[in-house]
Design an enzyme around this catalytic site. Sequence first.
Site, PDB file in Angstrom:
ATOM      1  CG  HIS A 282       5.010  18.399 -26.810  1.00 46.33           C
ATOM      2  ND1 HIS A 282       6.305  18.360 -27.226  1.00 46.33           N
ATOM      3  CD2 HIS A 282       4.259  18.208 -27.914  1.00 46.33           C
ATOM      4  CE1 HIS A 282       6.350  18.142 -28.538  1.00 46.33           C
ATOM      5  NE2 HIS A 282       5.121  18.048 -28.977  1.00 46.33           N
TER       6      HIS A 282
ATOM      7  CD  GLU B 194       1.962  26.005 -35.437  1.00 41.66           C
ATOM      8  OE1 GLU B 194       2.823  26.544 -36.180  1.00 41.66           O
ATOM      9  OE2 GLU B 194       1.964  24.784 -35.197  1.00 41.66           O
TER      10      GLU B 194
END
Lengths: 340, 325
Positions: free
Chosen positions: B127, B58
């Site tokens: 999540h 990321e």
Amino acid sequence: MTTAGTRKKRSERTIEEYLLSEQQLEDMYYHMLLARRLNERMLALNRQGRAAFVIAGVGQEAAQVGAAMALKRGTDYLAPYYRDLGMNLVFGMTAREAMLNLLAKRDDPNSYGRQMPSHWGNTERRIVTQSSVVATQFLHAAGIGLGAQMRKDPLVVLTCCGEGSTSRGDFHEALNFAAIHRLPIIFYVQNNGYAISERNEKEMPVPNVADRARAYNMHSAMVDGMDAIAVYQTVRPAVDQARNGGGPFLIEAKCYRLWPHSSDDDDSRYRPKKELEEWTKKDPISSFRARVETDGIFPKADLDEIEERVEEEVREAAQWALMQPDPEPEDALGHVYKEL
Amino acid sequence: MASMTVIEAVRSTLDEALGRDDRVFILGEDVEAGGVFRATEGLAAKHTGRVIDSPLAESSIIGISIGAAHYGMRPVAEIQFADFIHAGFDQLCSEASRWCYRTRGDAYLPMVVRTPWGGGVHGGQHHSQSIEAYYAHMPGIKVVAPAFPADYRSLLRAAIEDPNPVLFLEHKRTYRLIRQEVEGAPAETVIGRARVTRNGPDLTIIAYGLMLHESLAAAETLSSEGIESTVVDLLTLNPIDRETILESARATGKVLIVHEDTLTGGLGGEIAAMIAEHAFEYLDAPIRRVAGPDIPPMPFHHAMEDFFMPNREKIAAAARELAAY
């Protein structure tokens, strides 16, 4: 350059071996010397209480100037790190601007007093703004390389760090991405032996940073970073190759930090005196001078003349910069967002 | 008029941006195959070379976008789940947010980072998170969190055209849940403006994302009980629309702030402080917050997840107390 002394007859073979023209060699010497004298004057200003902080590239001038000269100014990008005064000078920074930067003056084109000294950046000259966080610029270089590749612009990005930065994830993520996409980037590591106090063996389990390239299926090279000519001769073909679609390069210049980490550091706590003495003998500037003088490229008087010119330039730049306006306190505000 | 879900709104806007401007490109994990939520489905084939798979890293997705934006491209990065963006926190905080400031605008970054956020999808700890408070704290980065498909279209277009880094938050629970009739090109809009989506004199409910829909549902229930609420859709979390917030707080005198994010240090605290500082004399009741509890967000088991999530019932209950105060 003005021929102040009598030129020795020099062998054509010698200048050919340099792969550099007489003008380039003169520029090389001038920029290395300018970087050194500026750093020396900066430290003096610090000790006089006129400059808050100095972080220098003393000992790394050959590694910096030799590499930067392999790039095309106005075309190629430079994403430097904080020791790269020499690179910035090659890319067009003036002695006056270097002093404005040191003193955080209002008109410093790097950050207008908003960043610590030696946090470079000049959009017009294609020098990418940098922070104090190490190795982040490797990813910025990858992004510029990706953009250039997408737009088919034939340019090269050279990004720098010390070997200490090569432990960070951003270093590895950048090499990985650049190698996958064969981006036109030179990842240039100036291994100066120390990450503040930590020696190489505390930083990495491999003897050379360049060894890392194998894991990324990337070209690599190692060069004596105390030898500006060898540096140029190594970096230049890599730049040409990257420009022609040959993919990225990892180059490690083995050099040495002759000064403490910064003006606030005391290196006697961790550095053996003997080691410093040994490396001082390999000073990149005096050894360059000795070589070109011995080979008869320039007579002594010409080199002396460059020294005098640089001394005067640095003296004048410091004096001038001290008189320049500081930012107003309210200049802290504004430009948080770009408005077009 | 076409009925459009949130995910369709995102996809169509990306498609249009790629078609309109060849500097625009998408970088992220699995984006060439369409992405895990199908936000980029079909775009790689249609816009050759401008939808680019990234390695699972990321920091590199964001750092490379910074470099490309500096170069003059218009990167639209995708972070697959907001929960994984923190590996790129340094690049957003230390670099992107300060790029313009530290060069006095000589350099700037027209880039977007899109990412699905929020809970209610049985996503467990990694999540489901609300990440907005960390990033809305950074001057220099705009944070956008729409609720309705039409706003997704207009604000995503505005984000891509903005010369600054924009964190574009897409509530994953709403991707296929929320539909709206959407007409033509995205409306011209400005990042930084909230909208009053419902008017009522009794209290103001301030929310964004999924919680905006829950707040509207609560307001409907309250209305049947005779309590009429104003509901403010924040849309932009940074820079926040103080004017609209303060105007509504002054008009109703009672404010309820709703977010999924954990209570302490959540955006609600800042909004409450703003109202207390600038509209204190107009208040008829203490400011209330309905937010996630101060536990790491959020447990996986559905019963515990439901316990964590604010919803229309919890909002309505707090609103009734506030109205009666």
